[in-house]
Design a protein around this motif. Structure first.
Motif, PDB file in Angstrom:
ATOM      1  N   ARG A 156       0.817  -1.223   0.000  1.00 50.47           N
ATOM      2  CA  ARG A 156       0.000   0.000   0.000  1.00 50.47           C
ATOM      3  C   ARG A 156       0.850   1.273   0.000  1.00 50.47           C
ATOM      4  NH1 ARG A 156      -2.267  -2.913   4.343  1.00 50.47           N
ATOM      5  NH2 ARG A 156      -1.562  -1.273   5.766  1.00 50.47           N
ATOM      6  N   VAL A 157       2.140   1.160  -0.226  1.00 50.97           N
ATOM      7  CA  VAL A 157       3.008   2.342  -0.234  1.00 50.97           C
ATOM      8  C   VAL A 157       2.749   3.146  -1.501  1.00 50.97           C
ATOM      9  CG1 VAL A 157       5.392   3.150  -0.351  1.00 50.97           C
ATOM     10  CG2 VAL A 157       4.781   1.294   1.211  1.00 50.97           C
ATOM     11  N   ARG A 158       2.535   4.430  -1.322  1.00 54.73           N
ATOM     12  CA  ARG A 158       2.230   5.315  -2.452  1.00 54.73           C
ATOM     13  C   ARG A 158       2.948   6.651  -2.235  1.00 54.73           C
ATOM     14  NH1 ARG A 158      -1.282   9.474  -3.620  1.00 54.73           N
ATOM     15  NH2 ARG A 158      -2.009   9.583  -5.803  1.00 54.73           N
ATOM     16  N   SER A 159       3.208   7.373  -3.319  1.00 55.45           N
ATOM     17  CA  SER A 159       3.798   8.704  -3.220  1.00 55.45           C
ATOM     18  C   SER A 159       2.797   9.742  -3.713  1.00 55.45           C
ATOM     19  CB  SER A 159       5.096   8.787  -4.029  1.00 55.45           C
ATOM     20  OG  SER A 159       4.831   8.588  -5.410  1.00 55.45           O
ATOM     21  N   GLN A 160       2.848  10.923  -3.110  1.00 55.63           N
ATOM     22  CA  GLN A 160       1.998  12.030  -3.535  1.00 55.63           C
ATOM     23  C   GLN A 160       2.796  13.320  -3.490  1.00 55.63           C
ATOM     24  OE1 GLN A 160      -1.320  12.360  -4.670  1.00 55.63           O
ATOM     25  NE2 GLN A 160      -0.545  14.432  -5.034  1.00 55.63           N
ATOM     26  N   ARG A 161       2.891  13.968  -4.623  1.00 54.83           N
ATOM     27  CA  ARG A 161       3.592  15.243  -4.689  1.00 54.83           C
ATOM     28  C   ARG A 161       2.690  16.362  -4.170  1.00 54.83           C
ATOM     29  NH1 ARG A 161       6.654  17.432 -10.147  1.00 54.83           N
ATOM     30  NH2 ARG A 161       7.942  19.040  -9.140  1.00 54.83           N
ATOM     31  N   GLY A 162       3.277  17.348  -3.518  1.00 55.02           N
ATOM     32  CA  GLY A 162       2.509  18.487  -3.035  1.00 55.02           C
ATOM     33  C   GLY A 162       1.949  19.323  -4.174  1.00 55.02           C
ATOM     34  N   LEU A 163       0.807  19.961  -3.919  1.00 57.98           N
ATOM     35  CA  LEU A 163       0.129  20.755  -4.942  1.00 57.98           C
ATOM     36  C   LEU A 163      -0.160  22.177  -4.461  1.00 57.98           C
ATOM     37  CD1 LEU A 163      -2.459  18.092  -6.196  1.00 57.98           C
ATOM     38  CD2 LEU A 163      -0.372  18.818  -7.360  1.00 57.98           C
ATOM     39  N   ARG A 164       0.567  22.640  -3.464  1.00 62.58           N
ATOM     40  CA  ARG A 164       0.271  23.953  -2.886  1.00 62.58           C
ATOM     41  C   ARG A 164       0.289  25.063  -3.940  1.00 62.58           C
ATOM     42  NH1 ARG A 164       0.286  27.169   1.723  1.00 62.58           N
ATOM     43  NH2 ARG A 164       1.348  29.166   1.464  1.00 62.58           N
ATOM     44  N   GLU A 165       1.314  25.135  -4.751  1.00 59.78           N
ATOM     45  CA  GLU A 165       1.409  26.199  -5.752  1.00 59.78           C
ATOM     46  C   GLU A 165       0.302  26.074  -6.803  1.00 59.78           C
ATOM     47  OE1 GLU A 165       5.621  25.240  -4.322  1.00 59.78           O
ATOM     48  OE2 GLU A 165       3.854  24.109  -4.969  1.00 59.78           O
ATOM     49  N   ARG A 166       0.031  24.851  -7.213  1.00 63.27           N
ATOM     50  CA  ARG A 166      -1.020  24.623  -8.209  1.00 63.27           C
ATOM     51  C   ARG A 166      -2.379  25.022  -7.654  1.00 63.27           C
ATOM     52  NH1 ARG A 166      -1.786  21.436 -12.893  1.00 63.27           N
ATOM     53  NH2 ARG A 166      -3.864  20.533 -13.084  1.00 63.27           N
ATOM     54  N   PHE A 167      -2.630  24.691  -6.392  1.00 59.73           N
ATOM     55  CA  PHE A 167      -3.917  25.042  -5.794  1.00 59.73           C
ATOM     56  C   PHE A 167      -4.037  26.559  -5.663  1.00 59.73           C
ATOM     57  CE2 PHE A 167      -7.315  25.407  -2.732  1.00 59.73           C
ATOM     58  CZ  PHE A 167      -8.149  24.353  -3.069  1.00 59.73           C
ATOM     59  N   HIS A 168      -2.953  27.207  -5.263  1.00 61.60           N
ATOM     60  CA  HIS A 168      -2.955  28.669  -5.146  1.00 61.60           C
ATOM     61  C   HIS A 168      -3.299  29.307  -6.489  1.00 61.60           C
ATOM     62  CE1 HIS A 168      -1.135  32.728  -5.031  1.00 61.60           C
ATOM     63  NE2 HIS A 168      -1.472  32.708  -3.749  1.00 61.60           N
ATOM     64  N   ARG A 169      -2.689  28.812  -7.556  1.00 62.56           N
ATOM     65  CA  ARG A 169      -2.990  29.347  -8.884  1.00 62.56           C
ATOM     66  C   ARG A 169      -4.435  29.052  -9.265  1.00 62.56           C
ATOM     67  NH1 ARG A 169      -3.286  33.242 -12.105  1.00 62.56           N
ATOM     68  NH2 ARG A 169      -3.118  32.768 -14.337  1.00 62.56           N
ATOM     69  N   GLY A 170      -4.928  27.873  -8.906  1.00 61.26           N
ATOM     70  CA  GLY A 170      -6.323  27.547  -9.178  1.00 61.26           C
ATOM     71  C   GLY A 170      -7.283  28.495  -8.481  1.00 61.26           C
ATOM     72  N   LEU A 171      -6.945  28.893  -7.256  1.00 58.05           N
ATOM     73  CA  LEU A 171      -7.769  29.871  -6.547  1.00 58.05           C
ATOM     74  C   LEU A 171      -7.811  31.194  -7.313  1.00 58.05           C
ATOM     75  CD1 LEU A 171      -6.647  29.221  -2.865  1.00 58.05           C
ATOM     76  CD2 LEU A 171      -8.953  28.876  -3.767  1.00 58.05           C
ATOM     77  N   GLU A 172      -6.652  31.637  -7.794  1.00 62.61           N
ATOM     78  CA  GLU A 172      -6.617  32.878  -8.561  1.00 62.61           C
ATOM     79  C   GLU A 172      -7.489  32.770  -9.814  1.00 62.61           C
ATOM     80  OE1 GLU A 172      -2.169  34.561  -7.437  1.00 62.61           O
ATOM     81  OE2 GLU A 172      -2.410  33.288  -9.212  1.00 62.61           O
ATOM     82  N   LEU A 173      -7.345  31.668 -10.541  1.00 66.54           N
ATOM     83  CA  LEU A 173      -8.118  31.477 -11.768  1.00 66.54           C
ATOM     84  C   LEU A 173      -9.608  31.362 -11.491  1.00 66.54           C
ATOM     85  CD1 LEU A 173      -5.827  28.908 -13.628  1.00 66.54           C
ATOM     86  CD2 LEU A 173      -6.203  31.300 -14.266  1.00 66.54           C
ATOM     87  N   SER A 174      -9.980  30.820 -10.339  1.00 67.09           N
ATOM     88  CA  SER A 174     -11.400  30.609 -10.033  1.00 67.09           C
ATOM     89  C   SER A 174     -12.177  31.914 -10.017  1.00 67.09           C
ATOM     90  CB  SER A 174     -11.557  29.888  -8.691  1.00 67.09           C
ATOM     91  OG  SER A 174     -11.213  30.736  -7.602  1.00 67.09           O
TER      92      SER A 174
END
Length: 410
Positions: A156-174
């Motif tokens: 069940r080991v999995r990796s997940q990259r952070g998305l802080r910058e992408r989410f911040h940009r998504g907020l701006e675009l929203s």
């Protein structure tokens, strides 16, 4: 020939540092903690419940969206989402996708944790003596999922990259879309907070595409899109954020009528109404129970986490200033007006008639594909044309402007 990770000394050093430094004090805590203690109960509503058993999943995605940058990668358990083994910093320059060096780094981190967990499971099964780190690891797994969590944890080991910058940009675009999206959802009688879904699907990117063939901000696959929109070689309305938002509202309204709850309807956006009806027959309406226990053939990691991702995106977006202290510069709403064509026209003829430059019309109408853009196919009668608001954009009276709601209620 491509060098292995171990032949590249900087990467080798980074791996040694990441894997072998004493990390027991950081282990299983997420390695970063927010100064803001989330209160998910306060954000829950009758429509968007947050079962206690789903809170670890919601909190995991909150960290992905608001804490972990794209320079960080979390190694975690893919079913017990509060078990986060390590958050590591990627080596080298940070780009939208992993570099080869970074992919090697992540692969070796996961392999290292799989080795540790395989050894832990074998020692637990044979009742062997555990090290202090192994005891801490076993205790956290038991806390998250009972003794069952100690069965094959390496799988069940999995990796997940952070998305802080992408989410911040998504907020701006929203800011371009939020008001109109909410009006569309209200007209269809569905909760207007569903306007947060593009944070999960596309981060408000117009041309987002998935490996499964989903396209546009609302990520409709071609077959589903054709039920609600025009999707062909000349026009793909999946790429129009407002037409696709109306399609999403109609889809979700129908899914809710069939499934009887918003958590199930939202999950069906990823897994399908048929799949969620099957889950409901087996496990009832409780989304937490379904996420933990449903074993449908295609109910994998993405489907299990879809509702939790929506809740996390909604929570972060509603508390954006707290999670992004620098503030959010929301972009201005899109300035355009809809016009429904009563007859087909080529783009060049339409542009001349309405005194709007072709490039402005193309920018305002992302659903048009090359045959329309290049003049080989007309803009079909009955379709909507978005008119950019500018001094030259006032249409003549030969076509009726749509002043009533563009999309009718379902």
């Amino acid at each position: 020939m491509r060098q292995s990770a171990w032949q590249r000394q900087p990467l080798c050093a980074a791996l040694l540092l990441a894997i072998f430094l004493p990390i027991v004090s950081l282990l299983l805590t997420g390695c970063t903690t927010s100064a803001i203690k989330p209160d998910y109960a306060k954000s829950a509503t009758r429509d968007f419940e947050i079962p206690a058993r789903l809170e670890p999943n919601v909190d995991f995605w909150r960290k992905v969206y608001s804490e972990w940058s794209r320079a960080q990668v979390a190694i975690h358990d893919d079913r017990y989402m509060d078990v986060i083994y390590q958050v590591a910093t990627l080596p080298g320059p940070i780009k939208p996708s992993y570099t080869g060096r970074q992919q090697d780094f992540v692969d070796h981190l996961k392999a290292s944790w799989r080795g540790r967990l395989t050894q832990l499971a074998q020692k637990v099964a044979s009742n062997a003596t555990l090290t202090s780190e192994e005891r801490a690891l076993a205790a956290q797994l038991r806390k998250a999922g009972g003794t069952a969590a100690l069965i094959d944890p390496a799988e069940r080991v999995r990796s997940q990259r952070g998305l802080r910058e992408r989410f911040h940009r998504g907020l701006e675009l929203s800011g371009r879309y939020d008001k109109e999206f909410r009006e569309i959802f209200r007209r269809h009688g569905v909760p207007d907070d569903l306007a947060y879904l593009p944070h999960v699907e596309s981060s408000f990117q117009l041309n987002a595409r998935s490996s499964a063939g989903a396209a546009g901000m609302w990520q409709f696959i071609r077959s589903t899109g054709r039920h609600y929109m025009t999707v062909n070689g000349a026009m793909d309305e999946r790429l129009d954020p407002f037409i696709a938002a109306d399609a999403a509202a109609r889809y979700l309204a129908e899914a809710h009528r069939q499934l009887g709850s918003w958590p199930l309807a939202i999950t069906s956006y990823n897994h399908g109404v048929g799949g969620m009806n099957n889950a409901k027959r087996m496990h009832g309406n409780d989304i937490g129970n379904i996420v933990q226990n449903y074993q449908g053939r295609y109910f994998g990691f993405a489907s299990r986490n879809f509702y939790a991702e929506f809740l996390a995106a909604r929570y972060v977006a509603r508390n954006a200033n707290a999670y992004f202290p620098g503030g959010i510069s929301y972009e201005a709403p899109v300035a355009h007006k809809p016009l429904r064509l009563t007859r087909s026209q080529t783009l060049s003829a339409f542009a001349r008639e309405h005194e709007i430059p072709v490039h402005e019309l193309i920018r305002a109408n992302p659903a048009w594909r090359n045959p329309i853009r290049d003049g080989f196919a007309p803009i079909p009668a009955g379709s909507i044309v978005w008119l950019p608001e500018s001094p030259k954009a006032a249409p003549r009276k030969r076509e009726p402007r749509v002043d009533a709601p563009l999309f009718g209620a379902s």
